[in-house]
Write a protein that holds these residues in place. Structure first.
Motif, PDB file in Angstrom:
ATOM      1  N   UNK A   1      -6.396   6.687  -0.599  1.00 28.06           N
ATOM      2  CA  UNK A   1      -4.944   6.775  -0.802  1.00 28.06           C
ATOM      3  C   UNK A   1      -4.671   6.916  -2.291  1.00 28.06           C
ATOM      4  N   UNK A   2      -3.908   7.936  -2.654  1.00 28.70           N
ATOM      5  CA  UNK A   2      -3.738   8.251  -4.070  1.00 28.70           C
ATOM      6  C   UNK A   2      -2.925   7.215  -4.831  1.00 28.70           C
ATOM      7  N   UNK A   3      -1.852   6.693  -4.194  1.00 31.20           N
ATOM      8  CA  UNK A   3      -0.927   5.823  -4.930  1.00 31.20           C
ATOM      9  C   UNK A   3      -0.469   4.638  -4.085  1.00 31.20           C
ATOM     10  N   UNK A   4       0.104   3.642  -4.764  1.00 32.12           N
ATOM     11  CA  UNK A   4       0.703   2.473  -4.119  1.00 32.12           C
ATOM     12  C   UNK A   4       1.821   1.979  -5.031  1.00 32.12           C
ATOM     13  N   UNK A   5       2.663   1.055  -4.498  1.00 30.89           N
ATOM     14  CA  UNK A   5       3.775   0.507  -5.297  1.00 30.89           C
ATOM     15  C   UNK A   5       3.563  -0.965  -5.617  1.00 30.89           C
ATOM     16  N   UNK A   6       4.050  -1.335  -6.806  1.00 29.74           N
ATOM     17  CA  UNK A   6       4.208  -2.739  -7.186  1.00 29.74           C
ATOM     18  C   UNK A   6       5.627  -2.891  -7.725  1.00 29.74           C
TER      19      UNK A   6
ATOM     20  N   UNK B   1       0.823  -1.211   0.000  1.00 22.97           N
ATOM     21  CA  UNK B   1       0.000   0.000   0.000  1.00 22.97           C
ATOM     22  C   UNK B   1       0.856   1.260   0.000  1.00 22.97           C
ATOM     23  N   UNK B   2       2.139   1.141   0.307  1.00 20.88           N
ATOM     24  CA  UNK B   2       3.016   2.309   0.487  1.00 20.88           C
ATOM     25  C   UNK B   2       3.347   2.996  -0.826  1.00 20.88           C
ATOM     26  N   UNK B   3       3.671   4.292  -0.756  1.00 23.68           N
ATOM     27  CA  UNK B   3       4.074   5.034  -1.957  1.00 23.68           C
ATOM     28  C   UNK B   3       5.030   6.171  -1.610  1.00 23.68           C
ATOM     29  N   UNK B   4       5.871   5.994  -0.598  1.00 20.24           N
ATOM     30  CA  UNK B   4       6.856   7.016  -0.219  1.00 20.24           C
ATOM     31  C   UNK B   4       8.095   6.906  -1.094  1.00 20.24           C
ATOM     32  N   UNK B   5       8.691   8.052  -1.384  1.00 23.99           N
ATOM     33  CA  UNK B   5       9.901   8.073  -2.189  1.00 23.99           C
ATOM     34  C   UNK B   5      11.038   7.295  -1.562  1.00 23.99           C
ATOM     35  N   UNK B   6      11.186   7.368  -0.237  1.00 27.01           N
ATOM     36  CA  UNK B   6      12.269   6.666   0.449  1.00 27.01           C
ATOM     37  C   UNK B   6      12.094   5.155   0.325  1.00 27.01           C
TER      38      UNK B   6
END
Length: 221
Positions: free
Chosen positions: A211-216, A185-190
């Motif tokens: 939540x606007x964004x997430x990562x895959x 669910x995370x989308x932080x640059x770090x």
């Protein structure tokens, strides 16, 4: 740490840690978040194929139970491993309303079995779904090319940044089979930088409600 059961905006429950002001799931909808992040953007990539899954943060068992329901619906063979350092108390498990909210009353005994079954032992929940719960800290994970898919569902970076470190993501990368996938669910640059540093190819996707964004992330070879 003081804990309370709260209802999220889609009607499903979660656990709120008051000292951290952190929840096990999104306040905007626990079930919605699980289905969007882990099923739609993770499990769906492996449709019609057997899949081995590592969950980082077994927690209330929501992700495991929804994945079990998917395995039944699609007759998909799933080998599921959930890692949790601090198992949820039985009284809290009983307060979760996932079975009713998912309209899965016929599988209520399965949800209960997922929490009652032995730790560190592979259990065949049904012919298509096996579960291994591992009581383990994330930094102790040392699997190598064992999983097709990782559900990365640790507590947020704001409260536990050490769970989102380069060290942890290197363990995740090593745990995946070639061409394996990690969803979170995370989308932080770090977080993205740590993933890339260990070899992942990362894409940003639309996030779940609230939540606007997430990562895959992909382990491309």
């Amino acid at each position: 740490m003081k804990r309370e059961i709260i209802k999220t905006l889609d009607g499903s429950t979660t656990i709120h840690l008051q000292d951290w002001d952190e929840c096990y799931h999104s306040k905007h909808g626990a079930i919605q978040e699980a289905k969007h992040v882990f099923i739609k953007n993770g499990l769906s990539l492996f449709e019609n194929n057997p899949v081995s899954i590592l969950e980082i943060g077994f927690g209330t068992g929501l992700n495991a139970f929804i994945t079990f329901l998917e395995s039944i619906q699609k007759n998909q063979i799933i080998d599921y491993v959930g890692v949790e350092a601090y198992p949820v108390d039985a009284s809290e498990v009983l307060a979760m309303n996932y079975v009713s909210e998912l309209e899965a009353l016929e599988f209520e005994n399965i949800f209960e079995e997922m929490h009652k079954c032995e730790w560190d032992k592979k259990i065949e929940i049904c012919s298509s779904f096996s579960l291994t719960k591992r009581k383990q800290f994330f930094h102790e994970i040392d699997d190598f090319e064992s999983f097709d898919l990782i559900y990365f569902d640790a507590f947020g970076y704001r409260v536990q940044p050490e769970l989102w470190s380069t060290e942890i993501f290197r363990k995740m990368y090593n745990s995946l089979k070639p061409n394996g996938v990690l969803v979170t669910y995370a989308a932080r640059g770090v977080v993205k930088r740590s993933m890339i540093e260990v070899g992942f190819t990362v894409e940003k996707l639309a996030g779940p409600p609230g939540k606007r964004e997430m990562f895959r992330a992909f382990k491309k070879v």
